[in-house]
Write a protein that holds these residues in place. Structure first.
Motif, short mmCIF file in Angstrom:
data_model
loop_
_atom_site.label_atom_id
_atom_site.label_comp_id
_atom_site.label_asym_id
_atom_site.label_seq_id
_atom_site.Cartn_x
_atom_site.Cartn_y
_atom_site.Cartn_z
N ASP A 1 36.01 25.20 -48.87
CA ASP A 1 37.14 25.37 -49.78
C ASP A 1 38.36 24.59 -49.31
OD1 ASP A 1 36.59 28.88 -50.75
OD2 ASP A 1 35.64 27.00 -51.37
N SER A 2 39.41 24.66 -50.12
CA SER A 2 40.67 23.99 -49.80
C SER A 2 41.82 24.99 -49.79
CB SER A 2 40.97 22.90 -50.84
OG SER A 2 39.99 21.90 -50.83
N LEU A 3 42.86 24.65 -49.05
CA LEU A 3 44.11 25.41 -49.02
C LEU A 3 45.25 24.42 -48.86
CD1 LEU A 3 43.77 28.52 -46.62
CD2 LEU A 3 44.29 28.56 -49.07
N ARG B 1 40.13 15.07 -43.54
CA ARG B 1 40.05 16.32 -44.30
C ARG B 1 41.42 16.89 -44.63
NH1 ARG B 1 38.02 20.72 -41.96
NH2 ARG B 1 38.58 20.10 -39.83
N PHE B 2 42.39 16.70 -43.73
CA PHE B 2 43.74 17.23 -43.92
C PHE B 2 44.70 16.10 -44.25
CE2 PHE B 2 43.44 21.22 -40.95
CZ PHE B 2 42.28 21.60 -41.61
N THR B 3 45.69 16.41 -45.08
CA THR B 3 46.73 15.45 -45.42
C THR B 3 48.08 16.13 -45.34
OG1 THR B 3 45.24 14.27 -46.93
CG2 THR B 3 47.60 13.86 -47.16
N ASN C 1 41.32 20.26 -46.88
CA ASN C 1 40.09 20.22 -47.68
C ASN C 1 38.88 20.37 -46.77
OD1 ASN C 1 41.68 19.69 -49.98
ND2 ASN C 1 41.54 17.48 -49.66
N SER C 2 37.75 20.69 -47.38
CA SER C 2 36.49 20.81 -46.64
C SER C 2 36.67 21.67 -45.39
CB SER C 2 35.97 19.42 -46.26
OG SER C 2 35.79 18.62 -47.39
N LEU C 3 37.26 22.82 -45.57
CA LEU C 3 37.57 23.68 -44.44
C LEU C 3 36.31 24.17 -43.74
CD1 LEU C 3 40.58 25.56 -45.97
CD2 LEU C 3 40.61 24.35 -43.78
N LYS C 4 36.42 24.29 -42.42
CA LYS C 4 35.32 24.74 -41.58
C LYS C 4 35.74 26.03 -40.86
CE LYS C 4 34.19 19.91 -40.57
NZ LYS C 4 33.98 18.91 -39.49
N SER C 5 34.76 26.76 -40.36
CA SER C 5 35.08 28.00 -39.65
C SER C 5 35.95 27.73 -38.43
CB SER C 5 33.80 28.72 -39.24
OG SER C 5 32.99 27.89 -38.44
N GLU C 6 35.77 26.57 -37.82
CA GLU C 6 36.58 26.24 -36.64
C GLU C 6 38.03 25.90 -36.97
OE1 GLU C 6 33.60 24.91 -37.51
OE2 GLU C 6 33.51 22.78 -36.95
#
Length: 124
Positions: free
Chosen positions: A16-18, A67-69, A84-89
């Motif tokens: 997901d994205s935030l 992934r981040f901007t 974007n493309s968030l990971k558990s880490e």
């Protein structure tokens, strides 16, 4: 004195994205370089991304590059972190920070002002 207030954190699923926001209470906002750091319990606060006072330059940690901007709107005294493309880490408390011109940007000691942090939790 500069107050920084983060918002936009939450619980999301992997992939997901935030978008995080950080609002600054200063008329001299455009004179500060800004950054995002993150921290998990038991670990040191780590650098995520930074943007120059003008918004013309950005730099990212390898772990989030692509992934981040990070962006800023000096008219609104606000910086953003699109994740974007968030990971558990990526799960951590995310902090916004401001540094005066002329300082380095990777180390926490370069930053004069910090927000209270916003929690981001990514479930796998």
């Amino acid at each position: 004195q500069v107050q920084l207030v983060e918002s936009g954190g939450g619980l999301v699923q992997a992939g997901d994205s935030l978008r995080l926001s950080c609002a600054a209470s200063t008329r001299s906002f455009s004179t500060y370089g800004m950054a995002w750091f993150r921290q998990v319990p038991g670990k040191e606060r780590e650098f995520v991304a930074t943007i120059s006072w003008s918004g013309g330059s950005t730099y990212y940690a390898d772990s989030v590059k692509g992934r981040f901007t990070m962006s800023r709107d000096n008219a609104k005294n606000t910086v953003y972190l699109q994740m974007n493309s968030l990971k558990s880490e990526d799960t951590a408390v995310y902090y916004c920070a401001a540094r005066p011109r002329g300082r380095g940007f990777l180390e926490t000691r370069e930053y004069t002002y910090w927000g209270q942090g916003t929690q981001v939790t990514v479930s796998s």
